[in-house]
Design an enzyme around this catalytic site. Structure first.
Site, PDB file in Angstrom:
ATOM      1  N   THR A  15      -7.693  -5.147   7.365  1.00 56.87           N
ATOM      2  CA  THR A  15      -7.473  -3.873   7.929  1.00 56.87           C
ATOM      3  C   THR A  15      -8.367  -2.810   7.490  1.00 56.87           C
ATOM      4  O   THR A  15      -8.889  -1.697   8.275  1.00 56.87           O
ATOM      5  CB  THR A  15      -5.966  -3.381   8.002  1.00 56.87           C
ATOM      6  N   THR A 168       3.636  -8.974  -5.872  1.00 55.41           N
ATOM      7  CA  THR A 168       3.924  -9.456  -4.730  1.00 55.41           C
ATOM      8  C   THR A 168       3.959  -8.562  -3.507  1.00 55.41           C
ATOM      9  O   THR A 168       4.288  -7.653  -3.711  1.00 55.41           O
ATOM     10  CB  THR A 168       5.227 -10.024  -4.822  1.00 55.41           C
ATOM     11  N   GLN A 281      13.953 -17.332  -7.380  1.00 57.33           N
ATOM     12  CA  GLN A 281      13.841 -16.649  -5.859  1.00 57.33           C
ATOM     13  C   GLN A 281      13.862 -15.152  -6.137  1.00 57.33           C
ATOM     14  O   GLN A 281      13.486 -14.557  -5.193  1.00 57.33           O
ATOM     15  CB  GLN A 281      14.754 -17.092  -4.943  1.00 57.33           C
TER      16      GLN A 281
END
Length: 345
Positions: A15, A168, A281
């Protein structure tokens, strides 16, 4: 700061490099050889800024390990000619690319800063200009001895500089798109840029030439543990003949089902010579297989701890290690070793 500081911009796609074409009113990539005309604020630094553009450009969703090899080769070829490197990259896979580059370049003595934007650089409210300007300033920053202030692979986004292999993507709508939950920022940009020098990695020898690793083995899978997971799904991933290693995204501190069939499959995969790596997780926190009985069972079955590694970093580290000549015992030991600041034990 020296007016002779030189920076190489590498535009892979994404972008940030888009600008509206007034004729057709559609977004098109602009010519990065004209970067000083597009972002005139960069002229105030008096740096030498050159640009290289991938041809063809790559949407970040299409980034492949070969793209990382191309980036490493570019940096290797021009390493002696520039003080720092800024990679303009789409946000979706930026954390994967930053993690991969951190392992593929060993003994880094210069900054490699990845950045991008949520809005194209040609739009009025773009975050692209500030991200680019600050990334360039950080890539050029040196201490009193002339050494780079941040000789690491990093991601700079929304006023925060993060270690690349600790990062992340967490948000697709806001400018604060990335988080580094298990490591504080390496720097924060406000009125001035404040560096957290105590946690920035430094090379043992500033005069040494980095080792550029280009051999990756991508026969690695990811198994996300979830309630209701079936033996068929687990077997299909753990015991697939093509898979040489599997990352298990487990619950909490590294827990997984304690059912006999699940543990039997873990043992079977280990017996087949596969490396199984345990990562949590959770966005923050670490694997500790010594806390609960389920974690202890996984450890006894032969699973390796990923500690507080992100999935992106774990995947890149396995790609890197599986591409070496080490045997699995050595690879397992290195997975539990902090190689590039990617884990805290």
């Amino acid at each position: 700061m020296s007016p002779k500081s030189s920076i190489l911009l590498i535009y892979t796609g994404g972008t940030i490099g888009m600008k509206e074409d007034p004729t057709i009113q559609a977004l098109r990539p602009f010519d990065f050889s004209q970067i000083l005309a597009e972002v005139p604020e960069l002229r105030k630094f008096a740096y030498k800024i050159d640009a290289v553009t991938f041809d063809p450009l790559i949407d970040s969703s299409d980034i492949e390990p070969q793209s990382w090899v191309t980036l490493v080769e570019l940096i290797e070829q021009r390493y002696d000619s520039y003080d720092g490197f800024v990679i303009l990259h789409g946000t979706d896979t930026m954390a994967y690319s930053a993690s991969a580059l951190s392992f593929m370049i060993e003994g880094l003595t210069k900054p490699v800063i990845l950045t991008g934007s949520q809005l194209p650089i040609g739009m009025p409210r773009t975050d692209g200009k500030e991200n680019l300007i600050s990334a360039v300033e950080i890539a050029a920053a040196k201490d009193e001895e002339g050494h780079a202030l941040v000789p690491e692979v990093c991601i700079y986004f929304d006023n925060i500089l993060m270690r690349g292999n600790r990062t992340t993507k967490v948000n697709s709508d806001h400018f604060r798109a990335f988080r580094s939950e298990n490591l504080p920022p390496l720097a924060e940009a406000g009125i001035s840029i404040r560096y957290n020098t105590g946690i920035i990695l430094k090379p043992e020898d500033w005069t040494s030439t980095p080792i550029f690793h280009k051999s990756l083995n991508t026969n690695v899978s990811v198994l996300k543990i979830h309630p209701g997971i079936t033996p068929q799904v687990v077997r299909g991933i753990l015991c697939a003949p093509e898979s040489k290693a599997v990352i298990l995204e487990t619950y909490g501190a590294g827990n997984a089902p304690s059912k006999e069939w699940f543990l039997d499959m873990i043992k079977e995969a280990v017996a087949m010579g596969k490396i199984l790596l345990n990562v949590t997780q959770c966005r923050a926190g670490s694997v500790n297989m010594d806390i609960y009985a389920t974690g202890k069972c996984l450890k006894e079955a032969g699973i390796v701890s990923g500690y507080d590694s992100t999935t992106e970093s774990a995947l890149a580290k396995l790609f890197f290690l599986m591409g070496t000549d080490y045997d699995n015992t050595q690879r397992a030991a290195l997975l539990e070793t902090d190689l590039r600041g990617e884990i805290t034990k």
